[in-house]
Design an enzyme around this catalytic site. Sequence first.
Site, PDB file in Angstrom:
ATOM      1  N   GLU A 106      51.500  50.641   3.240  1.00 32.27           N
ATOM      2  CA  GLU A 106      50.899  49.762   4.252  1.00 32.27           C
ATOM      3  C   GLU A 106      51.689  48.456   4.320  1.00 32.27           C
ATOM      4  O   GLU A 106      51.916  47.809   3.311  1.00 32.27           O
ATOM      5  CB  GLU A 106      49.427  49.507   3.887  1.00 32.27           C
ATOM      6  CG  GLU A 106      48.739  48.388   4.637  1.00 32.27           C
ATOM      7  CD  GLU A 106      48.871  48.486   6.166  1.00 32.27           C
ATOM      8  OE1 GLU A 106      48.608  49.563   6.733  1.00 32.27           O
ATOM      9  OE2 GLU A 106      49.264  47.479   6.789  1.00 32.27           O
ATOM     10  N   HIS A 143       7.502  50.918  22.014  1.00 29.70           N
ATOM     11  CA  HIS A 143       7.364  49.881  23.035  1.00 29.70           C
ATOM     12  C   HIS A 143       7.208  48.527  22.347  1.00 29.70           C
ATOM     13  O   HIS A 143       6.492  48.431  21.357  1.00 29.70           O
ATOM     14  CB  HIS A 143       6.121  50.177  23.877  1.00 29.70           C
ATOM     15  CG  HIS A 143       5.766  49.067  24.820  1.00 29.70           C
ATOM     16  ND1 HIS A 143       6.453  48.847  25.991  1.00 29.70           N
ATOM     17  CD2 HIS A 143       4.803  48.094  24.753  1.00 29.70           C
ATOM     18  CE1 HIS A 143       5.929  47.810  26.627  1.00 29.70           C
ATOM     19  NE2 HIS A 143       4.926  47.334  25.887  1.00 29.70           N
TER      20      HIS A 143
HETATM   21  C1  LIG Z   1      41.443  42.871  19.880  1.00 29.75           C
HETATM   22  C2  LIG Z   1      41.040  44.280  19.593  1.00 29.75           C
HETATM   23  C3  LIG Z   1      39.709  44.590  19.524  1.00 29.75           C
HETATM   24  C4  LIG Z   1      39.314  45.895  19.252  1.00 29.75           C
HETATM   25  N1  LIG Z   1      37.985  46.168  19.207  1.00 29.75           N
HETATM   26  C5  LIG Z   1      37.574  47.427  18.965  1.00 29.75           C
HETATM   27  C6  LIG Z   1      36.185  47.739  18.886  1.00 29.75           C
HETATM   28  O1  LIG Z   1      35.329  46.886  19.077  1.00 29.75           O
HETATM   29  N2  LIG Z   1      35.823  49.012  18.589  1.00 29.75           N
HETATM   30  C7  LIG Z   1      36.753  49.985  18.367  1.00 29.75           C
HETATM   31  O2  LIG Z   1      36.378  51.122  18.083  1.00 29.75           O
HETATM   32  N3  LIG Z   1      38.076  49.729  18.438  1.00 29.75           N
HETATM   33  C8  LIG Z   1      38.514  48.480  18.730  1.00 29.75           C
HETATM   34  N4  LIG Z   1      39.867  48.210  18.766  1.00 29.75           N
HETATM   35  C9  LIG Z   1      40.818  49.298  18.506  1.00 29.75           C
HETATM   36  C10 LIG Z   1      40.902  49.559  16.994  1.00 29.75           C
HETATM   37  O3  LIG Z   1      41.274  48.381  16.333  1.00 29.75           O
HETATM   38  C11 LIG Z   1      41.891  50.682  16.645  1.00 29.75           C
HETATM   39  O4  LIG Z   1      41.653  51.790  17.478  1.00 29.75           O
HETATM   40  C12 LIG Z   1      41.672  51.067  15.174  1.00 29.75           C
HETATM   41  O5  LIG Z   1      42.042  50.004  14.345  1.00 29.75           O
HETATM   42  C13 LIG Z   1      42.372  52.356  14.754  1.00 29.75           C
HETATM   43  O6  LIG Z   1      43.710  52.173  14.641  1.00 29.75           O
HETATM   44  P1  LIG Z   1      44.672  53.183  13.876  1.00 29.75           P
HETATM   45  O7  LIG Z   1      43.921  53.948  12.864  1.00 29.75           O
HETATM   46  O8  LIG Z   1      45.431  53.934  14.895  1.00 29.75           O
HETATM   47  O9  LIG Z   1      45.702  52.212  13.171  1.00 29.75           O
HETATM   48  P2  LIG Z   1      45.611  50.735  12.594  1.00 29.75           P
HETATM   49  O10 LIG Z   1      44.263  50.371  12.131  1.00 29.75           O
HETATM   50  O11 LIG Z   1      46.291  49.854  13.556  1.00 29.75           O
HETATM   51  O12 LIG Z   1      46.467  50.892  11.301  1.00 29.75           O
HETATM   52  C14 LIG Z   1      47.839  51.123  11.289  1.00 29.75           C
HETATM   53  C15 LIG Z   1      48.396  50.474  10.058  1.00 29.75           C
HETATM   54  O13 LIG Z   1      49.727  50.900   9.879  1.00 29.75           O
HETATM   55  C16 LIG Z   1      50.476  49.831   9.357  1.00 29.75           C
HETATM   56  N5  LIG Z   1      51.876  50.118   9.679  1.00 29.75           N
HETATM   57  C17 LIG Z   1      52.415  50.312  10.912  1.00 29.75           C
HETATM   58  N6  LIG Z   1      53.714  50.608  10.790  1.00 29.75           N
HETATM   59  C18 LIG Z   1      53.994  50.605   9.461  1.00 29.75           C
HETATM   60  C19 LIG Z   1      55.172  50.846   8.702  1.00 29.75           C
HETATM   61  N7  LIG Z   1      56.325  51.183   9.279  1.00 29.75           N
HETATM   62  N8  LIG Z   1      55.107  50.720   7.366  1.00 29.75           N
HETATM   63  C20 LIG Z   1      53.940  50.395   6.745  1.00 29.75           C
HETATM   64  N9  LIG Z   1      52.797  50.185   7.422  1.00 29.75           N
HETATM   65  C21 LIG Z   1      52.832  50.289   8.748  1.00 29.75           C
HETATM   66  C22 LIG Z   1      49.909  48.616  10.050  1.00 29.75           C
HETATM   67  O14 LIG Z   1      50.141  47.450   9.287  1.00 29.75           O
HETATM   68  C23 LIG Z   1      48.424  48.964  10.143  1.00 29.75           C
HETATM   69  O15 LIG Z   1      47.666  48.428   9.089  1.00 29.75           O
HETATM   70  C24 LIG Z   1      40.291  46.903  19.042  1.00 29.75           C
HETATM   71  C25 LIG Z   1      41.651  46.590  19.111  1.00 29.75           C
HETATM   72  C26 LIG Z   1      42.027  45.299  19.385  1.00 29.75           C
HETATM   73  C27 LIG Z   1      43.482  44.980  19.445  1.00 29.75           C
END
Ligand SMILES: Cc1cc2nc3c(=O)[nH]c(=O)nc-3n(C[C@H](O)[C@H](O)[C@H](O)COP(=O)(O)OP(=O)(O)OC[C@H]3O[C@@H](n4cnc5c(N)ncnc54)[C@H](O)[C@@H]3O)c2cc1C
Length: 459
Positions: free
Chosen positions: A36, A442
């Site tokens: 990570e 309710h």
């Molecule tokens: C402002 C905002 C608000 C949001 N609000 C909501 C909400 O209310 N409800 C909801 O369901 N979703 C929401 N989302 C979307 C949600 O955050 C994502 O869908 C969720 O985090 C799932 O992401 P993921 O599992 O694809 O990856 P992520 O959680 O993005 O994790 C990917 C990880 O990989 C790591 N990484 C990437 N490349 C590398 C690399 N080369 N080497 C090592 N580590 C790496 C990153 O650091 C990160 O920690 C929101 C998004 C944003 C931007």
Amino acid sequence: MTQIEKFDILILGGGKAGKTLGMDLAKAGKSVAVVEAGMIGGSCINVACIPSKTFIRSAEVAHALKGLAEFGAQADKVFTSLDVVKNRTAAVVSEMVATNQAGFDASGLQLVIGWGKFVAPKTIEVQTADGIRSLAGDRVFINLGTKAVVPNIPGLAAADPITHVEALQLGDLPSKLVVIGGGYIGMELGQAFRRFGSEVTIIDRGSVLAPREDPDVSDAVLKVLEREGIEVVLGNEILNVSGQSGQSVTVTTADGRSFEGSHILVASGRQPRTADIGLDLAGVELDSRGFIKVDEQLRTTATDTWAMGEAAGTPMFTHASLDDYRIVKSALSGGGRKTSDRLVPYCVFIDPEFARVGLNETEAKRRGIPYRTAKLPMDAVPRARTLSKRTGFMKALVAAGDDQILGFSMLGVTAGEVMSVVQMAMLGELPYTALRDGILAHPTIAEGLNMLFSNVSAA
Ligand SMILES: Cc1cc2nc3c(=O)[nH]c(=O)nc-3n(C[C@H](O)[C@H](O)[C@H](O)COP(=O)(O)OP(=O)(O)OC[C@H]3O[C@@H](n4cnc5c(N)ncnc54)[C@H](O)[C@@H]3O)c2cc1C
């Protein structure tokens, strides 16, 4: 040459799916490494859902204070300290990070902090604070997430725009915020800043907000934002940007108008973090937009290599990424869960919330699915009156041929919670009459479902 460390399970990116799978398999006795870059727990808890919803809650409180007189209350002085908001948000984030860290520790997985990239199939090199480590896994899982796109508009990158990451960490309130993009991030943060006291303009090239929703939803969402004094500019391309975000910016649009701001926030889309990390060396193919190609059980084009979450093209929600974990877990034990047969609900945390599960009218028409509708204004729900939260409506689609619920949309107070009630009925394949005739307490907002489903149109 660095010695290769071998693991049963190697996970690149600790997002919702990756970290959950990692803990699960580590607890089951596998040797697991999660690589990570630095956000312990992934983007949801560090820079996305959790901090944004904490921030939005502060904005709700600020907004409620402006309407105290309606409730017979009075406050002498109402002001917003963005510094306090920032600190409260940071405190909630650190709590969640600590909970995640404790979960990792208890599971026995090895968290490797550093930027990882593939150097060969199933082999990752990580640049850690202590030097380079080479890790190989019998099975590899990729969960990289996405990042905000800065659109290619002349002058925009040079203006150093903020994204959701910086927006949630500002110590001073922008006097005037120009938001590029009217998607859910732009709407949620735009409304929150407006409620704290910023002037806000949202500019989107689309002709409506929430374009995937039915026109009555798009219209109502627009009215919600405009009623609070947010300027929403639709159907307009941005030609160029000048100035510096944090000081003064000018945004010029194709129709010749100029919009001045102190800050500019880009919220116009997300791109997968798949560039320059050696996915080609791992045999992992991408589609034309840079998302990882996967099958219905999230296998990539490389042997023993899966991809999960947003970078794999999964709907951009934490709960969808979590469900990717369930699909992969099922696939590992020979199960048949697939991405194609799941019901993914969502909620937009504007106030009032908008939530949807299943089909809306627009999609049902496009897919030629016959349906009946029911609609109920929130004003008709007794609890909405007691709360003075009368804006919005509930809307349901019921199959024309039988009584199955096809979908539910709601703009209204606690829409996300009410939607889950309907979703459970859908998952249980209950006829709509179960929600029409079931005894609901309710006065609750969910009680409105009794009334809504009493309004189902004739087939
Ligand atoms: C402002 C905002 C608000 C949001 N609000 C909501 C909400 O209310 N409800 C909801 O369901 N979703 C929401 N989302 C979307 C949600 O955050 C994502 O869908 C969720 O985090 C799932 O992401 P993921 O599992 O694809 O990856 P992520 O959680 O993005 O994790 C990917 C990880 O990989 C790591 N990484 C990437 N490349 C590398 C690399 N080369 N080497 C090592 N580590 C790496 C990153 O650091 C990160 O920690 C929101 C998004 C944003 C931007």
